[in-house]
Design an enzyme around this catalytic site. Structure first.
Site, PDB file in Angstrom:
ATOM      1  N   LYS A  11       0.832  -1.202   0.000  1.00 32.42           N
ATOM      2  CA  LYS A  11       0.000   0.000   0.000  1.00 32.42           C
ATOM      3  C   LYS A  11       0.875   1.264   0.000  1.00 32.42           C
ATOM      4  O   LYS A  11       2.093   1.175   0.218  1.00 32.42           O
ATOM      5  CB  LYS A  11      -0.923  -0.045   1.226  1.00 32.42           C
ATOM      6  CG  LYS A  11      -1.919  -1.219   1.172  1.00 32.42           C
ATOM      7  CD  LYS A  11      -2.823  -1.227   2.403  1.00 32.42           C
ATOM      8  CE  LYS A  11      -3.843  -2.349   2.344  1.00 32.42           C
ATOM      9  NZ  LYS A  11      -4.735  -2.335   3.538  1.00 32.42           N
ATOM     10  N   TYR A  51     -12.551  -2.534  -3.141  1.00 35.07           N
ATOM     11  CA  TYR A  51     -13.085  -2.513  -1.774  1.00 35.07           C
ATOM     12  C   TYR A  51     -14.613  -2.391  -1.753  1.00 35.07           C
ATOM     13  O   TYR A  51     -15.185  -1.881  -0.802  1.00 35.07           O
ATOM     14  CB  TYR A  51     -12.450  -1.372  -0.978  1.00 35.07           C
ATOM     15  CG  TYR A  51     -11.017  -1.658  -0.547  1.00 35.07           C
ATOM     16  CD1 TYR A  51     -10.714  -2.788   0.223  1.00 35.07           C
ATOM     17  CD2 TYR A  51      -9.973  -0.802  -0.890  1.00 35.07           C
ATOM     18  CE1 TYR A  51      -9.413  -3.058   0.628  1.00 35.07           C
ATOM     19  CE2 TYR A  51      -8.658  -1.073  -0.484  1.00 35.07           C
ATOM     20  CZ  TYR A  51      -8.396  -2.198   0.275  1.00 35.07           C
ATOM     21  OH  TYR A  51      -7.110  -2.461   0.682  1.00 35.07           O
ATOM     22  N   ASN A 109      -1.819  -0.277   7.282  1.00 37.03           N
ATOM     23  CA  ASN A 109      -1.291  -1.619   7.567  1.00 37.03           C
ATOM     24  C   ASN A 109      -0.423  -2.213   6.459  1.00 37.03           C
ATOM     25  O   ASN A 109      -0.278  -3.419   6.336  1.00 37.03           O
ATOM     26  CB  ASN A 109      -2.415  -2.553   8.012  1.00 37.03           C
ATOM     27  CG  ASN A 109      -3.502  -2.729   6.969  1.00 37.03           C
ATOM     28  OD1 ASN A 109      -3.345  -2.286   5.831  1.00 37.03           O
ATOM     29  ND2 ASN A 109      -4.590  -3.394   7.341  1.00 37.03           N
ATOM     30  N   HIS A 112      -1.823  -5.358   1.312  1.00 33.98           N
ATOM     31  CA  HIS A 112      -3.097  -6.035   1.065  1.00 33.98           C
ATOM     32  C   HIS A 112      -2.818  -7.466   0.616  1.00 33.98           C
ATOM     33  O   HIS A 112      -1.844  -7.717  -0.077  1.00 33.98           O
ATOM     34  CB  HIS A 112      -3.869  -5.319  -0.054  1.00 33.98           C
ATOM     35  CG  HIS A 112      -5.012  -6.141  -0.597  1.00 33.98           C
ATOM     36  ND1 HIS A 112      -6.234  -6.217   0.044  1.00 33.98           N
ATOM     37  CD2 HIS A 112      -5.107  -6.963  -1.681  1.00 33.98           C
ATOM     38  CE1 HIS A 112      -7.023  -7.046  -0.643  1.00 33.98           C
ATOM     39  NE2 HIS A 112      -6.367  -7.502  -1.698  1.00 33.98           N
ATOM     40  N   GLU A 123      -8.338 -10.145  -8.624  1.00 37.05           N
ATOM     41  CA  GLU A 123      -7.513  -8.960  -8.342  1.00 37.05           C
ATOM     42  C   GLU A 123      -6.212  -8.970  -9.147  1.00 37.05           C
ATOM     43  O   GLU A 123      -5.726  -7.910  -9.565  1.00 37.05           O
ATOM     44  CB  GLU A 123      -7.233  -8.868  -6.827  1.00 37.05           C
ATOM     45  CG  GLU A 123      -8.493  -8.545  -6.027  1.00 37.05           C
ATOM     46  CD  GLU A 123      -8.329  -8.705  -4.516  1.00 37.05           C
ATOM     47  OE1 GLU A 123      -9.331  -8.507  -3.804  1.00 37.05           O
ATOM     48  OE2 GLU A 123      -7.218  -9.027  -4.051  1.00 37.05           O
TER      49      GLU A 123
HETATM   50  P1  DAT Z   1      -7.745  -7.014   5.260  1.00 36.06           P
HETATM   51  O1  DAT Z   1      -6.931  -5.923   4.597  1.00 36.06           O
HETATM   52  O2  DAT Z   1      -7.006  -7.628   6.431  1.00 36.06           O
HETATM   53  O3  DAT Z   1      -8.269  -8.038   4.297  1.00 36.06           O
HETATM   54  P2  DAT Z   1     -10.456  -5.942   5.315  1.00 36.06           P
HETATM   55  O4  DAT Z   1     -10.627  -6.552   3.966  1.00 36.06           O
HETATM   56  O5  DAT Z   1     -11.467  -6.235   6.353  1.00 36.06           O
HETATM   57  O6  DAT Z   1      -9.013  -6.299   5.924  1.00 36.06           O
HETATM   58  O7  DAT Z   1     -10.377  -4.365   5.178  1.00 36.06           O
HETATM   59  C1  DAT Z   1      -9.645  -3.777   4.123  1.00 36.06           C
HETATM   60  C2  DAT Z   1      -8.868  -2.586   4.651  1.00 36.06           C
HETATM   61  O8  DAT Z   1      -9.767  -1.615   5.187  1.00 36.06           O
HETATM   62  C3  DAT Z   1      -7.926  -2.922   5.814  1.00 36.06           C
HETATM   63  O9  DAT Z   1      -6.689  -3.449   5.375  1.00 36.06           O
HETATM   64  C4  DAT Z   1      -7.766  -1.587   6.457  1.00 36.06           C
HETATM   65  C5  DAT Z   1      -9.147  -0.964   6.293  1.00 36.06           C
HETATM   66  N1  DAT Z   1      -9.934  -1.203   7.507  1.00 36.06           N
HETATM   67  C6  DAT Z   1     -10.554  -2.370   7.865  1.00 36.06           C
HETATM   68  N2  DAT Z   1     -11.172  -2.248   9.050  1.00 36.06           N
HETATM   69  C7  DAT Z   1     -10.937  -0.978   9.458  1.00 36.06           C
HETATM   70  C8  DAT Z   1     -11.287  -0.213  10.617  1.00 36.06           C
HETATM   71  N3  DAT Z   1     -12.045  -0.731  11.590  1.00 36.06           N
HETATM   72  N4  DAT Z   1     -10.852   1.072  10.699  1.00 36.06           N
HETATM   73  C9  DAT Z   1     -10.123   1.624   9.698  1.00 36.06           C
HETATM   74  N5  DAT Z   1      -9.740   0.964   8.597  1.00 36.06           N
HETATM   75  C10 DAT Z   1     -10.146  -0.317   8.468  1.00 36.06           C
HETATM   76 MG    MG Z   2      -9.726  -7.989   2.797  1.00 33.93          MG
END
Ligand code: DAT
Ligand code: MG
Length: 146
Positions: A11, A51, A109, A112, A123
């Site tokens: 990212k 997303y 974080n 991805h 993807e």
């Molecule tokens: P991952 O990236 O572990 O697959 P996800 O698909 O649930 O997680 O969410 C995609 C991204 O969205 C994640 O990397 C960071 C952001 N995100 C998820 N939950 C969040 C939260 N509670 N607050 C802020 N950003 C969040």
């Molecule tokens: Mg995810």
């Protein structure tokens, strides 16, 4: 072809912090085959597609802003790679995982990883496909070319 693939994306924060080599190195050292690799400015339309399952979340606008805020590095690997990446919240990610070792904030974080073989394939095709497949994507999202 039945072979599992995962789409990894370093990212914008990972690129800005100079972590591209470190992150790709972890997949290489593990022994995963790299299928594709490129530096990419993600268009807003593709970020929204990527997303789309999160579009009702309160953090969604920030997430789209963040992911389109600078170049990302797209990597396709042949393997299931979620374990190497770690939990979404880096404070809960195990030491030894990429997020556990390199990040502290959920919204920053660093990497991805797709969550299923189906999403992994989609993807990879969306970002790393050849030109003819990209034409199909542009038609699908009705957007500009990139
Ligand atoms: P991952 O990236 O572990 O697959 P996800 O698909 O649930 O997680 O969410 C995609 C991204 O969205 C994640 O990397 C960071 C952001 N995100 C998820 N939950 C969040 C939260 N509670 N607050 C802020 N950003 C969040
Ligand atoms: Mg995810």
């Amino acid at each position: 072809d039945g072979v599992e693939e995962t789409y990894i994306m370093v990212k914008p924060d990972g690129v800005q912090r100079g972590l591209v080599g470190e992150i790709i190195s972890r997949f290489e050292k593990k022994g995963f085959l790299l299928k594709g690799l490129k530096l990419f400015q993600c268009p807003k339309e593709l970020a929204e597609e990527h997303y789309r399952d999160l579009k009702d979340k309160s953090f969604y606008p920030k997430l789209i802003n963040y992911i389109t805020s600078g170049p990302v590095v797209c990597v396709g690997v042949v393997a299931s790679a979620r374990k190497l990446i770690g939990a979404t919240n880096p404070l809960q990610a195990e030491p030894g995982t990429i997020r556990g070792d390199l990040a502290v904030q959920t919204g920053r974080n660093v990497v991805h990883g797709s969550d299923s073989p189906e999403n992994g394939h989609r993807e990879v095709v969306d970002t790393l496909a050849d030109a003819s497949q990209r034409e199909k994507l542009i038609a699908k999202i009705g957007g500009r070319s990139y």
